[in-house]
Design a protein around this motif. Structure first.
Motif, mmCIF file in Angstrom:
data_model
loop_
_atom_site.group_PDB
_atom_site.id
_atom_site.type_symbol
_atom_site.label_atom_id
_atom_site.label_comp_id
_atom_site.label_asym_id
_atom_site.label_seq_id
_atom_site.Cartn_x
_atom_site.Cartn_y
_atom_site.Cartn_z
ATOM 1 N N LEU A 7 -6.061 9.556 -0.083
ATOM 2 C CA LEU A 7 -4.838 8.863 -0.022
ATOM 3 C C LEU A 7 -3.907 9.273 1.074
ATOM 4 O O LEU A 7 -3.042 8.154 1.374
ATOM 5 N N ASN A 13 2.340 13.398 0.836
ATOM 6 C CA ASN A 13 1.976 12.087 0.866
ATOM 7 C C ASN A 13 2.881 11.112 0.603
ATOM 8 O O ASN A 13 3.032 10.008 1.277
ATOM 9 N N MET A 49 -5.732 2.178 -2.163
ATOM 10 C CA MET A 49 -5.967 2.017 -0.830
ATOM 11 C C MET A 49 -6.534 1.014 -0.406
ATOM 12 O O MET A 49 -7.174 1.065 0.987
ATOM 13 N N ASP A 50 -6.872 -0.031 -1.089
ATOM 14 C CA ASP A 50 -7.713 -1.126 -0.882
ATOM 15 C C ASP A 50 -9.062 -0.795 -0.330
ATOM 16 O O ASP A 50 -9.553 -1.554 0.762
ATOM 17 N N ARG A 66 0.947 -1.193 0.089
ATOM 18 C CA ARG A 66 0.059 -0.004 0.118
ATOM 19 C C ARG A 66 0.741 1.353 0.018
ATOM 20 O O ARG A 66 0.564 2.068 -0.764
ATOM 21 N N TYR A 68 -5.681 10.081 4.350
ATOM 22 C CA TYR A 68 -6.492 9.502 5.543
ATOM 23 C C TYR A 68 -7.027 8.000 5.518
ATOM 24 O O TYR A 68 -7.566 7.831 6.612
ATOM 25 N N ALA A 69 -7.457 7.738 4.278
ATOM 26 C CA ALA A 69 -8.496 6.519 4.562
ATOM 27 C C ALA A 69 -7.749 5.149 5.068
ATOM 28 O O ALA A 69 -6.474 5.266 4.806
ATOM 29 N N GLU A 70 -8.456 4.436 5.755
ATOM 30 C CA GLU A 70 -7.940 3.391 6.383
ATOM 31 C C GLU A 70 -8.387 2.140 5.416
ATOM 32 O O GLU A 70 -9.050 2.182 4.204
ATOM 33 N N ASN A 71 -7.493 1.217 5.587
ATOM 34 C CA ASN A 71 -8.034 -0.205 4.967
ATOM 35 C C ASN A 71 -9.204 -0.733 4.995
ATOM 36 O O ASN A 71 -9.972 -0.310 5.750
#
Lengths: 139, 115
Positions: B38, A113, B63-64, A40, B40-43
């Motif tokens: 990209l 990022n 980000m899955d 990821r 802050y989002a979580e899995n």
């Protein structure tokens, strides 16, 4: 062991194609069995760089070196260069056009990022000549 | 929360992922800015967004993110549906607005990654 090398040409003509190379790297790393978190981090950082190449630099070339202990990504473009790297690294600072912002990018989070998701980041840039961004993620 | 439950709670129209409705999402994220997704989002999240372009699918891929909900009745294009199918990402569309959709899912127990 020799690293596996993947090479991609990023075209600036087609915004919807941006992310194709990063998606391919993600698939390759998955098939090689790297940990999900490593995959990821690499794919998000590379995707941001790919987007940057498309919106700022008329495309470029990406080389990915995959070793068991490190993934290294080198992004080279012949775009306008970055006049002030410190500014460009600040969250929220952006020179992107309204069109790019309308597409959901250009919010000044790209380079921050990339820094956040990688273990090593080096930016070599010459205004008017281009930018080479080298990053790596340790496994 | 199962994707099926999200779809029912939001009275959503499903475009891809009929066979993935029993998959679990662990948290929710709502945003129109892909750079923030990209960051802050979580899995294994569901992403609610009003932005409709192929980069939403690609962002989800990186980000899955397993499920995308387009709010305010926005509809994905054929190219987006194809991209999502190839990547096993569920896409749905709800007529409800962003704030309402988030509230409904939160009331039903879905949390944000930072809670």
């Amino acid at each position: 062991m020799e690293p596996m090398i993947l090479e991609y040409t990023v075209s600036a003509d087609d915004f919807s194609g941006a992310g194709e190379a990063s998606g391919d790297v993600k698939k390759t790393l998955k098939s090689l069995g790297f940990p999900p978190e490593v995959i990821r981090r690499v794919s998000v950082a590379m995707y941001e760089a790919e987007i940057n190449m498309v919106i700022h630099a008329r495309g470029g070339k990406i080389t990915v070196e995959i070793s068991p202990d490190e993934i290294r990504v080198c992004c080279e473009d012949v775009g306008p260069g970055i006049p002030d790297i410190d500014l460009a690294m600040q969250e929220g600072w952006s020179t992107a056009s309204d069109k790019v912002r309308g597409l959901g990018f250009g919010a000044g989070m790209g380079l921050p990022n990339i820094k956040k998701y990688t273990d090593y980041l080096d930016i070599k840039t010459v205004v008017g000549q281009g930018t080479t961004l080298t990053m790596s993620v340790a496994v | 929360m199962k994707i099926r439950e999200i779809s029912q709670l939001l009275d959503a129209k499903l475009y891809t992922g009929e066979e993935m409705l029993d998959r679990e999402v662990h948290n929710g994220f709502s945003c129109d800015l892909m750079s923030d997704v990209l960051a802050y989002a979580e899995n294994e999240a569901v992403l609610l967004t009003g932005l409709v372009n192929p980069q939403v699918i690609r962002t989800a891929e990186m980000m899955d993110i397993v499920c995308l909900v387009f709010v305010r009745g926005k509809e994905p294009t054929e190219a987006m549906i194809k991209l999502a199918e190839e990547r096993s990402i569920v896409i749905m569309s709800t007529d409800k607005r962003m704030f309402t959709s988030c509230g409904i899912l939160h009331d039903a127990g879905l949390k944000s990654g930072d809670e």
